[in-house]
Write a protein that holds these residues in place. Sequence first.
Motif, PDB file in Angstrom:
ATOM      1  N   THR A 145       0.858  -1.190   0.000  1.00 15.56           N
ATOM      2  CA  THR A 145       0.000   0.000   0.000  1.00 15.56           C
ATOM      3  C   THR A 145       0.888   1.231   0.000  1.00 15.56           C
ATOM      4  OG1 THR A 145      -0.100  -0.043   2.425  1.00 15.56           O
ATOM      5  CG2 THR A 145      -1.885  -1.138   1.219  1.00 15.56           C
ATOM      6  N   GLY A 146       0.443   2.258  -0.669  1.00 13.71           N
ATOM      7  CA  GLY A 146       1.203   3.494  -0.701  1.00 13.71           C
ATOM      8  C   GLY A 146       2.326   3.444  -1.720  1.00 13.71           C
ATOM      9  N   LEU A 147       3.410   4.099  -1.393  1.00 14.18           N
ATOM     10  CA  LEU A 147       4.529   4.276  -2.312  1.00 14.18           C
ATOM     11  C   LEU A 147       5.532   3.132  -2.146  1.00 14.18           C
ATOM     12  CD1 LEU A 147       5.258   6.464  -4.435  1.00 14.18           C
ATOM     13  CD2 LEU A 147       6.840   7.405  -2.719  1.00 14.18           C
ATOM     14  N   LYS A 162       9.341   2.045  -3.166  1.00 19.42           N
ATOM     15  CA  LYS A 162      10.604   2.578  -3.670  1.00 19.42           C
ATOM     16  C   LYS A 162      11.430   1.449  -4.296  1.00 19.42           C
ATOM     17  CE  LYS A 162      10.815   6.237  -0.173  1.00 19.42           C
ATOM     18  NZ  LYS A 162      11.613   6.838   0.929  1.00 19.42           N
ATOM     19  N   SER A 165      10.142   5.043  -8.022  1.00 15.39           N
ATOM     20  CA  SER A 165       9.045   4.748  -7.107  1.00 15.39           C
ATOM     21  C   SER A 165       7.777   4.500  -7.906  1.00 15.39           C
ATOM     22  CB  SER A 165       8.832   5.901  -6.122  1.00 15.39           C
ATOM     23  OG  SER A 165       8.528   7.111  -6.810  1.00 15.39           O
ATOM     24  N   ASP A 166       6.928   3.615  -7.356  1.00 18.64           N
ATOM     25  CA  ASP A 166       5.633   3.298  -7.952  1.00 18.64           C
ATOM     26  C   ASP A 166       4.564   3.416  -6.886  1.00 18.64           C
ATOM     27  OD1 ASP A 166       6.659   2.749 -10.496  1.00 18.64           O
ATOM     28  OD2 ASP A 166       7.130   0.685  -9.938  1.00 18.64           O
ATOM     29  N   GLN A 167       3.374   3.800  -7.305  1.00 19.28           N
ATOM     30  CA  GLN A 167       2.238   3.933  -6.398  1.00 19.28           C
ATOM     31  C   GLN A 167       1.376   2.670  -6.490  1.00 19.28           C
ATOM     32  OE1 GLN A 167       1.670   6.516  -4.255  1.00 19.28           O
ATOM     33  NE2 GLN A 167      -0.073   5.382  -3.416  1.00 19.28           N
ATOM     34  N   ALA A 171      -1.836   0.425  -6.115  1.00 20.36           N
ATOM     35  CA  ALA A 171      -3.278   0.670  -6.190  1.00 20.36           C
ATOM     36  C   ALA A 171      -4.020  -0.589  -5.754  1.00 20.36           C
ATOM     37  CB  ALA A 171      -3.675   1.041  -7.627  1.00 20.36           C
ATOM     38  N   LEU A 187       0.606  -4.218  -6.299  1.00 20.20           N
ATOM     39  CA  LEU A 187       1.425  -3.531  -7.301  1.00 20.20           C
ATOM     40  C   LEU A 187       2.016  -4.582  -8.233  1.00 20.20           C
ATOM     41  CD1 LEU A 187       2.848  -0.955  -8.412  1.00 20.20           C
ATOM     42  CD2 LEU A 187       4.726  -1.489  -6.833  1.00 20.20           C
ATOM     43  N   THR A 226       8.631  -1.274   0.640  1.00 19.64           N
ATOM     44  CA  THR A 226       7.279  -0.756   0.778  1.00 19.64           C
ATOM     45  C   THR A 226       7.230   0.330   1.846  1.00 19.64           C
ATOM     46  OG1 THR A 226       6.711  -2.473   2.388  1.00 19.64           O
ATOM     47  CG2 THR A 226       6.321  -2.958   0.056  1.00 19.64           C
ATOM     48  N   ALA A 227       6.085   0.965   1.967  1.00 11.92           N
ATOM     49  CA  ALA A 227       5.932   2.051   2.922  1.00 11.92           C
ATOM     50  C   ALA A 227       6.003   1.573   4.363  1.00 11.92           C
ATOM     51  CB  ALA A 227       4.601   2.773   2.672  1.00 11.92           C
TER      52      ALA A 227
END
Length: 221
Positions: free
Chosen positions: A117-119, A121, A134-136, A138, A142, A152-153
């Motif tokens: 979840t989230g960003l 890196k 970085s990927d977001q 959804a 991912l 991950t975040a």
Amino acid sequence: LEGRGIPHDSIRLVAPDHPLAFRITTSRLALTQTCVIEAAGSLEPIWIAGNEPVLLAGELNGQRLVVSAVSPSTSEQLALLPAYPLMLGNAIYWCAEQSEAMSALKPLHPGDWLPATGLVKWTEWSAGKTTTASDQAANSTLEVNRLGIWETADGKTGSSILASTQETDVPKRTTTAAPTAQTKPQSTWATSTANWPRILIWLLLIFMLTESYLFHRRAVY
């Protein structure tokens, strides 16, 4: 057990299909039993010496564990045989096989789905240098479309590699050189001296034939 324990030179493998016994032969094992363990609950005997189990494996509170009734320091040859490091390696891998720490080491491949979840890196290696991206994520997932190390975040890390070594070990492309006209090799001093042994042999043969002819036909002494 009292004293230095009970030595055994005959070990029986009672669970040959267990992962702990993978590639291990017990025909040459000699070990010293230092305690008596009761195979209760989910503990399964792997090795038996005499009438007592000396190596057991099972689960306790959802965690895999391996129990040994053997002292490697007092055993005759246990620590010197390949079976001992194999047993330790099998035990470590089997106990950690389903743990979160072990599963985090499993690399992903392009096309796999990363629960995050989230960003997210990325640290990639491309064009001879290290780059970051970085990927977001959804919908808590991912799709992996990069090669490198991800984070991950919430602090989880892992890696992404290609699907197989055949895709990684790409053979080098070779270019066909244009044929060149062949020139007549020039004689040098090195090539001429290489023929001297053959020339000397022929000269010696001619000399011997000449000497034989003069001696037998012309009576020249």
